[in-house]
Write a protein that holds these residues in place. Structure first.
Motif, PDB file in Angstrom:
ATOM      1  N   LYS A  28     -19.716  24.819  15.592  1.00  0.00           N
ATOM      2  CA  LYS A  28     -18.771  25.768  16.177  1.00  0.00           C
ATOM      3  C   LYS A  28     -19.024  27.203  15.710  1.00  0.00           C
ATOM      4  CE  LYS A  28     -15.177  25.072  12.646  1.00  0.00           C
ATOM      5  NZ  LYS A  28     -13.756  24.733  12.419  1.00  0.00           N
ATOM      6  N   TYR A  29     -20.065  27.387  14.901  1.00  0.00           N
ATOM      7  CA  TYR A  29     -20.330  28.693  14.318  1.00  0.00           C
ATOM      8  C   TYR A  29     -21.462  29.414  15.049  1.00  0.00           C
ATOM      9  CZ  TYR A  29     -17.633  26.501  10.605  1.00  0.00           C
ATOM     10  OH  TYR A  29     -16.648  25.840   9.908  1.00  0.00           O
ATOM     11  N   ASP A  30     -21.423  30.726  15.010  1.00  0.00           N
ATOM     12  CA  ASP A  30     -22.489  31.523  15.625  1.00  0.00           C
ATOM     13  C   ASP A  30     -23.748  31.520  14.762  1.00  0.00           C
ATOM     14  OD1 ASP A  30     -20.724  32.243  17.673  1.00  0.00           O
ATOM     15  OD2 ASP A  30     -19.947  33.922  16.514  1.00  0.00           O
ATOM     16  N   TRP A  31     -23.575  31.295  13.480  1.00  0.00           N
ATOM     17  CA  TRP A  31     -24.690  31.242  12.525  1.00  0.00           C
ATOM     18  C   TRP A  31     -24.182  30.654  11.220  1.00  0.00           C
ATOM     19  CZ3 TRP A  31     -24.833  33.425   7.680  1.00  0.00           C
ATOM     20  CH2 TRP A  31     -26.065  33.377   7.008  1.00  0.00           C
ATOM     21  N   VAL A  32     -25.063  29.969  10.492  1.00  0.00           N
ATOM     22  CA  VAL A  32     -24.717  29.491   9.153  1.00  0.00           C
ATOM     23  C   VAL A  32     -25.926  29.650   8.239  1.00  0.00           C
ATOM     24  CG1 VAL A  32     -22.987  27.809   9.919  1.00  0.00           C
ATOM     25  CG2 VAL A  32     -25.389  27.102   9.659  1.00  0.00           C
ATOM     26  N   GLY A  33     -25.668  29.741   6.932  1.00  0.00           N
ATOM     27  CA  GLY A  33     -26.722  29.721   5.934  1.00  0.00           C
ATOM     28  C   GLY A  33     -26.734  28.372   5.242  1.00  0.00           C
ATOM     29  N   GLY A  34     -27.606  28.210   4.272  1.00  0.00           N
ATOM     30  CA  GLY A  34     -27.650  26.967   3.517  1.00  0.00           C
ATOM     31  C   GLY A  34     -26.569  26.907   2.465  1.00  0.00           C
TER      32      GLY A  34
END
Length: 490
Positions: free
Chosen positions: A70-76
């Protein structure tokens, strides 16, 4: 009759083939892209063709979705938290998807360091704690993450180093500078680069044409067109001689010579000859992703181990990343063909009880130790307790979130119970290679370990070398000597 028989055979063949096709299809994850695992979770991308929108989520090593896309971007994930972006604002979630830092920032760093996170609101940077409160107000024009308790900030195009209270530690009178990593910052004067320590003292005055941060105790430096490595005394342990290099990982660095890549160890010894077209990952859990040319000079990708042995088949469409916790997300055909690969090096091996007698500083000590591949492996905490109280003692800690063993030199060992308790009547056992990361004084170390019965066993000489403990062996009496009054020798 022949026609009927032929039809029956065709139907039978389809029935026979269906399970095979199903198994083949089942290995693929139904997502457009999957990233590297971090702390047991990997991000994935789900694409909605109707809305033409990509959304990010997380799955585990079984391929099960843990946090919906549901996110536009994620990191680790780092220390149990991952950065995310939603509707143009950034925040942080935990491994359940709970918002720990609300998405109210324009830009954030990907991980907390020294308990603080660099964030930007508008064009100004500051630092917040894990409660989301500003500890250092957003007044800077730029900011790096903290390292060794110090961060680099930008004020009116000038650089300054601050501590975790926001107090200036010293000015950075340089034309460029970077965050502290492993105790040092890379700095530039004019077009030359050098290194300073956390007091601002120059380890190496700017003299190199290019330089990068320390990794595993060594830093890449360039003189003219050639690269080498320096250690933390400033000595060039690997003279500039390569066309390009990458930093060290698990004791090895990729180096380029005559347009091809190979690997050296920390002594500069060539362990894998330069023959690869490219190096596509760091070493992780004993493997590194590389590419090589076929007869038509078309690159093919696959994994090799630290000896240069090809562990997976090389293929044109194959790609992957770093292994973590025994798994990596790989693809054999681009989008939509990702699957989870188990580290092929993690097959159990045979461990036989060590027959040798063991003396610690002249006193006989009973260890439950095993011989694996010709080397003696001892329970880590047994060794720590055995040398406790000497000037070679070391502390052992375990970071569950990072799956990391942390070893600290010159620190008293804290017993947890069960150390130096031999079960008696030892028999051969199965040993599984450990996937835990090992850190010595905060620096990742390429120490090999095996898990036997829930305990980590380390090669005796690896631990002795890490903490400069003398090791002897008397072949006539089959006696291993552990002597903290001696220095380690090969």
């Amino acid at each position: 009759m022949k026609k009927a028989l032929s039809l029956w055979l065709s139907i039978a063949l389809i029935v026979i083939m269906l399970p095979v096709a199903s198994v083949q299809a089942a290995k693929y994850l139904p997502y457009d892209m999957v990233g590297d695992f971090s702390e047991g979770l990997a991000w994935y991308v789900s694409y909605d063709e109707e809305s033409d929108v990509e959304r990010f989520g997380f799955l585990n090593t079984s391929g099960k979705v843990v946090i919906a896309a549901k996110y536009d971007w994620v990191g680790g994930f780092h220390d149990g938290l991952a950065a995310f972006e939603l509707n143009g604002k950034m925040g942080m979630i935990d491994k359940t998807g709970k918002e720990i830092i609300k998405p109210v920032y324009d830009v954030i760093d990907e991980q907390f360091m020294d308990g603080l996170l660099a964030v930007a609101q508008g064009e100004k940077w500051g630092y917040i704690n894990k409660e989301g409160k500003f500890v250092i107000e957003a007044t800077y024009d730029g900011a790096t993450r903290f390292g060794n308790g110090i961060a680099l900030v930008v004020v009116n195009d000038g650089y300054s180093f601050i501590d975790t209270t926001g107090k200036q530690v010293f000015e950075a009178n340089y034309d460029d500078a970077f965050e502290f990593i492993e105790g040092y910052s890379v700095v530039a004067s004019g077009e030359k680069w050098g290194f300073i320590d956390t007091t601002g003292k120059e380890l190496v005055a700017p003299k190199y044409d290019e330089a990068y941060a320390f990794q595993e105790g060594l830093a890449p430096v360039r003189t003219g067109n050639l690269w080498g490595f320096i250690d933390k005394t400033g000595n060039e342990v690997v003279k500039p001689q390569y066309e390009d290099v990458y930093g060290f990982s698990e004791g090895f660095a990729a180096v380029m010579k005559n347009g091809l890549w190979g690997f050296i160890d920390k002594n500069g010894k060539e362990v894998i000859k330069p023959k690869y077209a490219d190096v596509l990952s760091d070493f992780s859990e004993g493997l590194v992703l590389v590419s090589k040319y076929d007869k038509e000079q078309t690159p093919m990708q696959g994994y090799i181990d630290a000896t240069g042995k090809e562990v997976t088949k090389f293929d044109y469409d194959f790609t992957g990343g770093a292994f973590e916790g025994g798994y990596a997300a790989v693809s054999d055909g681009g989008f939509g063909t990702y699957y989870i690969m188990k580290n092929p090096l993690l097959a159990p091996v045979s461990a036989k009880p060590t027959a040798s007698k063991v003396m610690v500083n002249g006193k006989a000590v009973s260890f439950e130790a095993y011989n694996i591949g010709g080397s003696n492996y001892f329970k880590l905490r047994d060794l720590a307790l055995a040398v406790n109280g000497t000037d070679k003692n070391f502390e052992v800690g375990f970071d569950k979130a990072k799956n990391a063993v942390n070893l600290l030199a010159n620190k008293a060992y804290t017993p947890v119970g069960g150390e130096l308790v031999a079960s008696g009547g030892q028999t051969g056992k199965s040993a599984a290679p450990s996937v835990s990361k090992i850190y010595v004084d905060g620096v990742q170390a390429p120490l090999k370990a095996y898990n036997i019965g829930g305990n980590n066993y380390f090669k005796l000489r690896d631990i002795a070398k890490a903490f400069n403990i003398g090791i002897t062996f008397d072949a006539s009496t089959s006696t291993i000597g552990i002597d903290t009054s001696l220095s380690y020798t090969e």
